[in-house]
Design an enzyme around this catalytic site. Structure first.
Site, PDB file in Angstrom:
ATOM      1  N   ARG A   1       0.807  -1.229   0.000  1.00  0.00           N
ATOM      2  CA  ARG A   1       0.000   0.000   0.000  1.00  0.00           C
ATOM      3  C   ARG A   1       0.844   1.285   0.000  1.00  0.00           C
ATOM      4  NH1 ARG A   1      -3.665  -0.313   4.758  1.00  0.00           N
ATOM      5  NH2 ARG A   1      -4.419   1.699   4.019  1.00  0.00           N
TER       6      ARG A   1
ATOM      7  N   ASN B   1      35.521  26.706  -3.701  1.00  0.00           N
ATOM      8  CA  ASN B   1      36.148  25.516  -3.103  1.00  0.00           C
ATOM      9  C   ASN B   1      36.273  24.358  -4.070  1.00  0.00           C
ATOM     10  OD1 ASN B   1      33.324  25.299  -3.135  1.00  0.00           O
ATOM     11  ND2 ASN B   1      33.349  23.762  -1.524  1.00  0.00           N
TER      12      ASN B   1
ATOM     13  N   GLY C   1       9.032  -3.672  12.517  1.00  0.00           N
ATOM     14  CA  GLY C   1       9.866  -2.590  11.973  1.00  0.00           C
ATOM     15  C   GLY C   1       9.092  -1.367  11.521  1.00  0.00           C
TER      16      GLY C   1
HETATM   17  C1  UD1 Z   1      -0.387  -8.442  13.232  1.00  0.00           C
HETATM   18  C2  UD1 Z   1      -0.987  -9.387  14.264  1.00  0.00           C
HETATM   19  C3  UD1 Z   1      -2.278  -8.778  14.826  1.00  0.00           C
HETATM   20  C4  UD1 Z   1      -1.973  -7.410  15.421  1.00  0.00           C
HETATM   21  C5  UD1 Z   1      -1.337  -6.508  14.341  1.00  0.00           C
HETATM   22  C6  UD1 Z   1      -0.892  -5.199  14.929  1.00  0.00           C
HETATM   23  C7  UD1 Z   1      -0.359 -11.611  13.532  1.00  0.00           C
HETATM   24  C8  UD1 Z   1      -0.791 -12.860  12.881  1.00  0.00           C
HETATM   25  N1  UD1 Z   1      -1.271 -10.660  13.642  1.00  0.00           N
HETATM   26  O1  UD1 Z   1      -1.310  -8.377  12.154  1.00  0.00           O
HETATM   27  O2  UD1 Z   1      -2.796  -9.609  15.850  1.00  0.00           O
HETATM   28  O3  UD1 Z   1      -3.174  -6.821  15.911  1.00  0.00           O
HETATM   29  O4  UD1 Z   1      -0.163  -7.160  13.822  1.00  0.00           O
HETATM   30  O5  UD1 Z   1      -0.405  -4.390  13.898  1.00  0.00           O
HETATM   31  O6  UD1 Z   1       0.774 -11.522  13.986  1.00  0.00           O
HETATM   32  N2  UD1 Z   1       5.952  -9.593   8.619  1.00  0.00           N
HETATM   33  C9  UD1 Z   1       7.069 -10.271   8.188  1.00  0.00           C
HETATM   34  N3  UD1 Z   1       6.918 -11.465   7.558  1.00  0.00           N
HETATM   35  C10 UD1 Z   1       5.699 -12.012   7.349  1.00  0.00           C
HETATM   36  C11 UD1 Z   1       4.562 -11.332   7.803  1.00  0.00           C
HETATM   37  C12 UD1 Z   1       4.714 -10.126   8.434  1.00  0.00           C
HETATM   38  O7  UD1 Z   1       8.194  -9.807   8.359  1.00  0.00           O
HETATM   39  O8  UD1 Z   1       5.640 -13.124   6.774  1.00  0.00           O
HETATM   40  C13 UD1 Z   1       6.156  -8.303   9.303  1.00  0.00           C
HETATM   41  C14 UD1 Z   1       5.574  -7.139   8.508  1.00  0.00           C
HETATM   42  O9  UD1 Z   1       6.567  -6.576   7.666  1.00  0.00           O
HETATM   43  C15 UD1 Z   1       5.174  -6.175   9.621  1.00  0.00           C
HETATM   44  C16 UD1 Z   1       4.812  -7.098  10.786  1.00  0.00           C
HETATM   45  O10 UD1 Z   1       5.427  -8.334  10.514  1.00  0.00           O
HETATM   46  O11 UD1 Z   1       6.234  -5.377  10.036  1.00  0.00           O
HETATM   47  C17 UD1 Z   1       3.306  -7.270  10.940  1.00  0.00           C
HETATM   48  O12 UD1 Z   1       2.801  -7.907   9.833  1.00  0.00           O
HETATM   49  P1  UD1 Z   1       1.363  -7.572   9.277  1.00  0.00           P
HETATM   50  O13 UD1 Z   1       1.113  -8.468   8.119  1.00  0.00           O
HETATM   51  O14 UD1 Z   1       1.244  -6.133   9.089  1.00  0.00           O
HETATM   52  O15 UD1 Z   1       0.470  -8.058  10.497  1.00  0.00           O
HETATM   53  P2  UD1 Z   1      -1.013  -7.661  10.750  1.00  0.00           P
HETATM   54  O16 UD1 Z   1      -1.860  -8.301   9.751  1.00  0.00           O
HETATM   55  O17 UD1 Z   1      -1.113  -6.197  10.947  1.00  0.00           O
END
Ligand code: UD1
Length: 452
Positions: free
Chosen positions: A15, A369, A104
């Protein structure tokens, strides 16, 4: 207790609609990743592991820039947050202590909050960070509590209608004993609505083993993540507002706070004044009692006590201003040390230079410079007077109490106390101006009558 941070940064950030990985988009001049690493660093971790995926090379470079001991691991396929943490299994083999999982892309987390999680870990095996959400939103996991015990986390997609109404929500952060965490992660399944290996399944698995699981609460504002450019702009605005408030509380005068833009590391002393529309890039320190006047732009520089900068000044990296210096309008200073009480008040460029104390630089002075290939140094001593519009062709040195005539092009060193003049000699031709005017007027008349 030893701590290993595992910072998840493999997500694509679709996004953001960007070639730059999401975690490298900046807030207050520093990548989101650095904000997360800075907060984590407050725990003095023994290991810092960053899990990268998309454009991992760039993420690695940024992680090492912040902390050259950081370890960056690859998650080639993004199969979920549990799978992401699992990438650290080999690296943390034999590690005795806590794993703290951070995201991150979450820049506002306070170090005190992490410390509260670590404190809760003393009496619990797994600690999750949650927050009460103001408005029910589809994206967050819900924390199902049983008194102080966190029974389980349910992702929104997998939750019942009743569970979706729970306001206590998962931030995504977790602290857990390393051995227990990797044992439980090995048991995760992807049998859920997203088909991912959820880190959020860990609390339920831990409970099933009789482990003690709890949640610590923080403000929703701390957990704000960045998913889009709109989020990024919103996060920047929040950061700026907080940073301005902190400066005002520290005794800095900001005449129009909303128009001043700060970097993550801007340091301004008590009783300094910052006028409207000033931008601070990274690496700026301003001592007490200095004044930064309107429309100035500063980065990588130091301004000492009693010094006045601007309006409309530009201080670039390496500008070091001593006490009681005056830098005026349309002046650019780069990689230059300016001695006590020296004045560069109008329309000048001072780059790669050392200026002594009590020196006056006339309007329009340029240190030349750059020869097109290399940069060269200009040295100007104490109590020097540089006449307006002097070109100082570097490398060149001007001695103490020396003077240059206005409009001079200085290519040779000037000894102490000497006057250097280097310009064409003036000749006056009596009455010639009058003749010239008449001639030009006639020419104009001829041209305009011809045009009719
Ligand atoms: C996650 C949580 C959710 C929480 C939310 C808060 C899980 C399954 N769900 O959901 O309960 O309320 O965060 O923001 O954990 N990432 C990786 N590798 C992956 C997947 C994700 O590095 O395979 C990293 C993403 O870059 C990001 C973070 O993990 O920094 C969170 O991932 P994201 O997919 O945004 O999780 P949410 O769906 O928001």
């Amino acid at each position: 207790m030893s701590i290993a941070l595992v910072i998840l940064a493999a997500g694509k950030g679709t996004r953001m609609n960007s070639d730059l990985p999401k975690v490298l988009h900046p807030i207050a001049g520093a990548p989101l990743l650095h904000h997360a690493m800075r907060t984590g660093a407050a725990l003095e971790p023994e290991r810092t592991i960053v899990v990268a995926g998309h454009q991992a090379d760039q993420v690695q470079a940024a992680a090492l820039e912040f902390d050259h001991t950081a370890e960056v691991l690859m998650q080639t396929e993004q199969l979920g947050t549990g799978h992401a943490v699992d990438q650290a299994r080999e690296a943390l083999k034999g590690f005795k202590g806590d794993v703290v999982v951070l995201f991150g892309d979450t820049p506002f987390l306070k170090p005190e909050t992490l410390e509260r999680m670590i404190a809760a870990r003393r009496h619990h095996d797994v600690v999750v960070l949650g927050f009460d959400i103001a408005q029910v939103q589809p994206r967050y996991g819900r924390l199902v509590m049983d008194g102080d015990r966190l029974a389980k986390i349910v992702e929104y997609k997998d939750a019942t209608e009743e569970e979706r109404q729970i306001r206590f929500t998962n931030s995504g952060l977790m602290a857990c004993d390393a051995t227990l965490l990797f044992d439980l992660i090995a048991k995760l399944s992807n049998n859920n609505a997203s088909g991912e290996y959820y880190l959020t399944e860990v609390p339920e698995l831990a409970n099933a083993r009789g482990a003690k699981v709890t949640a610590v609460k923080c403000d929703e504002a701390e957990t704000l993540g960045v998913d889009s450019r709109k989020d990024l702009a919103g996060a920047e605005a929040i950061y700026q507002k907080n940073a301005r408030t902190a400066l005002l509380e520290d005794g800095v005068t900001l005449t129009a706070p909303d128009t001043v833009f700060l970097s993550f590391d801007t340091a301004i002393g008590r009783d300094a004044t910052v006028e409207p529309n000033v931008v601070f890039g990274p690496g700026v320190t301003i001592e007490s009692g200095a004044t930064i006047r309107a429309f100035s732009h500063l980065e990588g520089c130091h301004v000492s006590r009693g010094t006045m900068v601007g309006p409309y000044a530009r201080l670039r990296p390496g500008a070091e201003l001593s006490e009681d210096v005056h830098i005026g309008n349309f002046v650019e200073i780069k990689n230059a040390q300016i001695g006590t009480g020296t004045k560069v008040n109008h329309l000048s460029y001072i780059g790669d230079a050392t200026l002594g104390a009590g020196t006056n630089i006339g309007a329009g002075t340029i240190t030349c410079n750059y020869d097109g290939v290399m940069k060269h140094h200009t040295h100007i001593g104490d109590n020097v007077f540089i006449g307006s519009n002097t070109m100082l062709v570097a490398p060149v040195s001007i001695g103490n109490e020396a003077m240059t005539g206005s409009g001079s092009v200085i290519t040779k060193n000037v000894p102490d106390t000497a006057l250097a003049l280097s310009r064409a000699e003036q000749t006056n031709k009596p009455g010639v101006a009058l003749k010239l005017f008449e001639m030009l007027k006639k020419k104009k008349q001829k041209l305009t009558s011809g045009a009719k």
